[in-house]
Design an enzyme around this catalytic site. Structure first.
Site, PDB file in Angstrom:
ATOM      1  N   ARG A   1       0.839  -1.208   0.000  1.00  0.00           N
ATOM      2  CA  ARG A   1       0.000   0.000   0.000  1.00  0.00           C
ATOM      3  C   ARG A   1       0.873   1.257   0.000  1.00  0.00           C
ATOM      4  NH1 ARG A   1      -2.632  -3.489   3.767  1.00  0.00           N
ATOM      5  NH2 ARG A   1      -4.622  -4.254   2.980  1.00  0.00           N
TER       6      ARG A   1
ATOM      7  N   ARG B   1     -11.709  -8.714   9.449  1.00  0.00           N
ATOM      8  CA  ARG B   1     -11.042  -9.946   8.995  1.00  0.00           C
ATOM      9  C   ARG B   1     -10.547 -10.754  10.202  1.00  0.00           C
ATOM     10  NH1 ARG B   1      -7.733  -6.493   4.410  1.00  0.00           N
ATOM     11  NH2 ARG B   1      -9.119  -6.930   2.649  1.00  0.00           N
TER      12      ARG B   1
ATOM     13  N   HIS C   1      -2.817   0.467   8.491  1.00  0.00           N
ATOM     14  CA  HIS C   1      -3.581  -0.448   7.626  1.00  0.00           C
ATOM     15  C   HIS C   1      -2.562  -0.937   6.602  1.00  0.00           C
ATOM     16  CE1 HIS C   1      -6.536  -2.210   5.036  1.00  0.00           C
ATOM     17  NE2 HIS C   1      -6.399  -1.304   4.085  1.00  0.00           N
TER      18      HIS C   1
ATOM     19  N   ASP D   1      -9.517  -4.576   8.578  1.00  0.00           N
ATOM     20  CA  ASP D   1      -8.569  -5.566   9.134  1.00  0.00           C
ATOM     21  C   ASP D   1      -9.151  -6.210  10.391  1.00  0.00           C
ATOM     22  OD1 ASP D   1      -5.701  -4.441   7.760  1.00  0.00           O
ATOM     23  OD2 ASP D   1      -7.282  -2.987   8.110  1.00  0.00           O
TER      24      ASP D   1
END
Length: 320
Positions: A95, A158, A182, A155
């Site tokens: 990212r 998840r 993140h 996250d």
């Protein structure tokens, strides 16, 4: 005279009609998050097609209007501006690799958005979200409460899903957070995780397993590599982030005081300053109200500081 005040309908403007932006619009319509949804994208054909497709389903969702344009004017008067526009994460890319291109997009967009939606809250989804949240804060000069990132809401979802699956319990009964970036330096907060008020460390329910050290490792690996897994198979993550963003929007527009691990500016939090990252926050119509002093083990605290350093390094390398 009736005692209630008349309020103008809530309006959400979504910047970027790619797979994430369009799915956020879809999730907002399905959940009845806002009375008005606006989609803005520089690609006129794309935004027109997405709006047409979504409008054809309005009969089946709570009453709302949806419009779209390649003119930023479509965002005028928005209560919340959601920014998803930016370069897409490709297989094998982190990212953080997207930072330079996406900061340039923010520099161009933010003044235009502030001109048409001066009172809006800003919700950043563009990656690397912690860096982009900080940059948006600096470029707009807005109070920190009004600029938040989607952070580790996805996250954490998840994380809860994998714990729930391992223990064969409903995900709604799992309380556990991922904090920090993140991204690769994120931190699982195992020490405060619980299932139905039972600390995870003490969980030993017949027929519902336990979580060993190797299970923890496998679960966290699953959280950290989830996006790469999805991207390699279908090119983008969109459904879960669409639902996660709709949930954050509900907390903002409905003044819910919901606790969510959004990315926000930290000042003196566990000794961390001047960086945006995710910790559990109370989210309401003002943006984020307060960051919760969640208990952490020494390892978790060290991990959070290291995560802050990673993000800060990226911010400094971009000249902020």
């Amino acid at each position: 005279m009736p005692q209630h005040q008349s309020v103008s309908p809530s309006k959400v403007a979504i910047v970027g009609a790619g797979s994430v932006g369009a799915t956020i619009a879809y999730a907002c319509l399905l959940r009845g998050v806002a009375k008005q949804v606006a989609l803005f994208d520089v690609n006129r054909a794309k935004v027109d097609a997405e709006v047409l497709d979504l409008n054809h389903g309005l009969q089946f969702v709570p009453v709302a209007t949806l419009e779209g344009s390649d003119d930023v004017e479509v965002c005028r008067g928005a209560h919340v501006v959601v920014i998803t526009a930016g370069a897409k994460q490709k297989p094998g890319q982190s990212r953080m690799d997207l930072a330079t291109a996406n900061v340039a997009i923010c520099r161009d967009l933010l003044p235009k958005l502030q001109a048409v939606a001066p009172d809006a809250l800003y919700l950043l989804v563009t990656n690397p979200v912690d860096v982009i949240t900080y940059v948006t804060l600096k470029l707009t000069g807005l109070p920190p409460a009004r600029v938040i990132g989607s952070g580790t809401v996805l996250d954490s979802s998840r994380f809860r899903f994998l714990i729930a699956r391992h223990l064969n319990v409903a995900v709604q009964n799992v309380h556990a957070y991922i904090a920090g970036e993140h991204g690769d330096s994120e931190v699982p907060l195992w020490s405060s995780a619980s299932v139905a008020n039972i600390p995870l460390d003490e969980w030993a329910v017949p027929g519902h397993g336990k979580i060993s050290a190797s299970d923890r490792e496998a679960i966290f690996h699953g959280v950290k590599n989830a996006a790469a897994q999805v991207i390699s198979g279908k090119g983008a993550t969109n459904y879960a982030i669409g639902l996660a963003t709709a949930k954050i929007l509900e907390a903002l527009l409905r003044d819910e005081n919901r606790v969510l691990p959004v990315s926000s500016l930290l000042s003196g939090y566990h000794g961390i300053d001047d960086v945006c990252l995710s910790v559990p926050c109370v989210v309401n119509r003002f943006g984020f109200e307060t960051q919760l002093p969640i208990p952490m083990s020494p390892e978790e605290e060290a991990g959070l500081r290291a995560s802050a350093d990673t993000i800060r390094k990226a911010i400094r390398s971009l000249g902020f």
